[in-house]
Design a protein around this motif. Structure first.
Motif, PDB file in Angstrom:
ATOM      1  N   LEU A 279      -3.739  -4.357  14.533  1.00 54.24           N
ATOM      2  CA  LEU A 279      -2.820  -3.284  14.126  1.00 54.24           C
ATOM      3  C   LEU A 279      -2.639  -3.306  12.602  1.00 54.24           C
ATOM      4  CD1 LEU A 279      -1.162  -0.917  15.251  1.00 54.24           C
ATOM      5  CD2 LEU A 279       0.825  -2.427  15.322  1.00 54.24           C
ATOM      6  N   GLU A 280      -2.634  -4.502  12.014  1.00 56.26           N
ATOM      7  CA  GLU A 280      -2.588  -4.588  10.543  1.00 56.26           C
ATOM      8  C   GLU A 280      -3.817  -3.899   9.935  1.00 56.26           C
ATOM      9  OE1 GLU A 280      -1.038  -8.374   8.606  1.00 56.26           O
ATOM     10  OE2 GLU A 280      -1.734  -9.153  10.518  1.00 56.26           O
TER      11      GLU A 280
ATOM     12  N   ARG B 103      -5.597  -1.512  11.353  1.00 51.63           N
ATOM     13  CA  ARG B 103      -5.408  -0.068  11.558  1.00 51.63           C
ATOM     14  C   ARG B 103      -4.524   0.522  10.454  1.00 51.63           C
ATOM     15  NH1 ARG B 103      -5.351   2.815  16.442  1.00 51.63           N
ATOM     16  NH2 ARG B 103      -6.654   1.944  18.046  1.00 51.63           N
ATOM     17  N   ALA B 104      -3.465  -0.224  10.110  1.00 52.49           N
ATOM     18  CA  ALA B 104      -2.515   0.287   9.110  1.00 52.49           C
ATOM     19  C   ALA B 104      -3.143   0.338   7.711  1.00 52.49           C
ATOM     20  CB  ALA B 104      -1.244  -0.568   9.096  1.00 52.49           C
ATOM     21  N   GLN B 105      -4.270  -0.336   7.527  1.00 49.22           N
ATOM     22  CA  GLN B 105      -4.967  -0.278   6.236  1.00 49.22           C
ATOM     23  C   GLN B 105      -5.967   0.866   6.170  1.00 49.22           C
ATOM     24  OE1 GLN B 105      -4.133  -2.159   3.575  1.00 49.22           O
ATOM     25  NE2 GLN B 105      -2.507  -2.735   4.993  1.00 49.22           N
ATOM     26  N   ALA B 106      -6.193   1.537   7.297  1.00 43.07           N
ATOM     27  CA  ALA B 106      -7.261   2.547   7.348  1.00 43.07           C
ATOM     28  C   ALA B 106      -7.157   3.608   6.247  1.00 43.07           C
ATOM     29  CB  ALA B 106      -7.315   3.189   8.735  1.00 43.07           C
TER      30      ALA B 106
ATOM     31  N   GLY C 168      -3.496 -13.878  10.619  1.00 43.17           N
ATOM     32  CA  GLY C 168      -3.246 -12.438  10.494  1.00 43.17           C
ATOM     33  C   GLY C 168      -4.197 -11.842   9.476  1.00 43.17           C
TER      34      GLY C 168
ATOM     35  N   THR D 240      -2.110  -8.085  16.933  1.00 39.89           N
ATOM     36  CA  THR D 240      -1.297  -7.833  15.746  1.00 39.89           C
ATOM     37  C   THR D 240      -2.188  -7.669  14.516  1.00 39.89           C
ATOM     38  OG1 THR D 240       0.486  -9.116  16.728  1.00 39.89           O
ATOM     39  CG2 THR D 240       0.607  -8.744  14.357  1.00 39.89           C
TER      40      THR D 240
END
Lengths: 198, 198
Positions: free
Chosen positions: B103-104, B106-109, B22, B100
């Motif tokens: 998406l992790e 992306r969530a840090q962008a 991950g 996944t």
């Protein structure tokens, strides 16, 4: 203080801690720091950060269900658009930091069955709410007779999920999604096309 | 070994490491462990994990652009559907662990401007590709005359983003999104409705 008040207080502290720290680095101490309670007191209520966050997702779910229950609409069209707005407002009224933390939690779903179960429940609730209003609107002639409520509901939820992800990922406002969805409903779902101004 | 081969080797190692570990816990050592190179050698090419992951996003972008360039289509309708399929196949041919990890990322962008810039470039490319084929198809009569290419393109990209997020979050297959999008195109974009079987 009742158990309910204590739980509400912890949920509010969790919200503030997620806004300040994000999900990945969040500790029980961060949550305690946002609350009048000690870390030991948090552990009295919740065994682990995972348990506390599962309770937090339940709390968000209940608040969301309450907000949709409060919708007062004149007809199925109004109701459908109000439901879209509840989801989009949830997104735009929160700080970007909170939306980001929620996306981090979503990205953990494959590793955390407790998260996936709760996110799935949320999605199922929303799909069913759309299916209900679409079916009612089809039966009373508001929507076109050949609308497929189940398929359309899933489509709407996928669009709303995409809008929330894009807000975090590339910083889009949800406004363009609202406009697109109103236009989609007006052009493709409404029986009397043009009756709704975008 | 040329610089290009070394870079390709590191990108493949990064891919494998993301699938195994991950994003959140990924270290340069994890990537080195998937590669014939030492951690020191990785640091020779990339100053930090952040730099390496930015290069990895560039690498994914270039591969995606190549795949869309390979599309051979008879008409704008075929081309639009092929473009949708390239995005959905990208999603379904990858292990869930990789989706996944993405998406992790992306969530840090919001915290990592280098990520946001690259994710934004990806999104812009895809929107422009849809705008181009929608405009061409409108002009040659494949699509309805009142299609708004820009708005429709953004809508399609939002749906595809939502499908990818839902795959990770609640484990949905992208198959239902493919079906919904084909039905959307058939019913709402195609000038001669019914010419395309879902």
């Amino acid at each position: 203080m009742s158990d309910g008040d204590a739980a509400e207080e912890i949920m509010c502290a969790t919200y503030r801690a997620l806004c300040s720290h994000g999900y990945a680095d969040l500790t029980m101490q961060d949550i305690a720091d946002e609350s009048p309670k000690s870390k030991a007191a948090l552990h009295y209520h919740y065994d682990s950060k995972h348990d506390l966050l599962c309770a937090f997702l339940d709390y968000l779910y209940e608040r969301f269900v309450e907000r949709t229950a409060d919708i007062e609409a004149e007809d199925p069209l109004d109701e459908l658009l109000a439901l879209v707005d509840v989801v989009l407002q949830k997104s735009e009224s929160e700080p970007e930091a909170f939306e980001t933390a929620l996306l981090e939690i979503r990205a953990q779903a494959p590793y955390e069955p407790g998260f996936r179960e709760r996110l799935g429940r949320f999605e199922t609730y929303l799909v069913e709410a759309f299916v209900e209003v679409l079916s009612r609107g089809r039966d009373d002639g508001t929507f076109v007779a050949d609308v497929e409520p189940e398929e359309t509901a899933r489509f709407l939820v996928t669009v709303l999920t995409g809008a929330s992800t894009e807000r975090v990922t590339v910083g889009h406002s949800v406004e363009s999604t609202r406009r697109m969805l109103r236009s989609y409903v007006r052009q493709h779902l409404l029986a009397e096309s043009g009756a709704l101004e975008a």
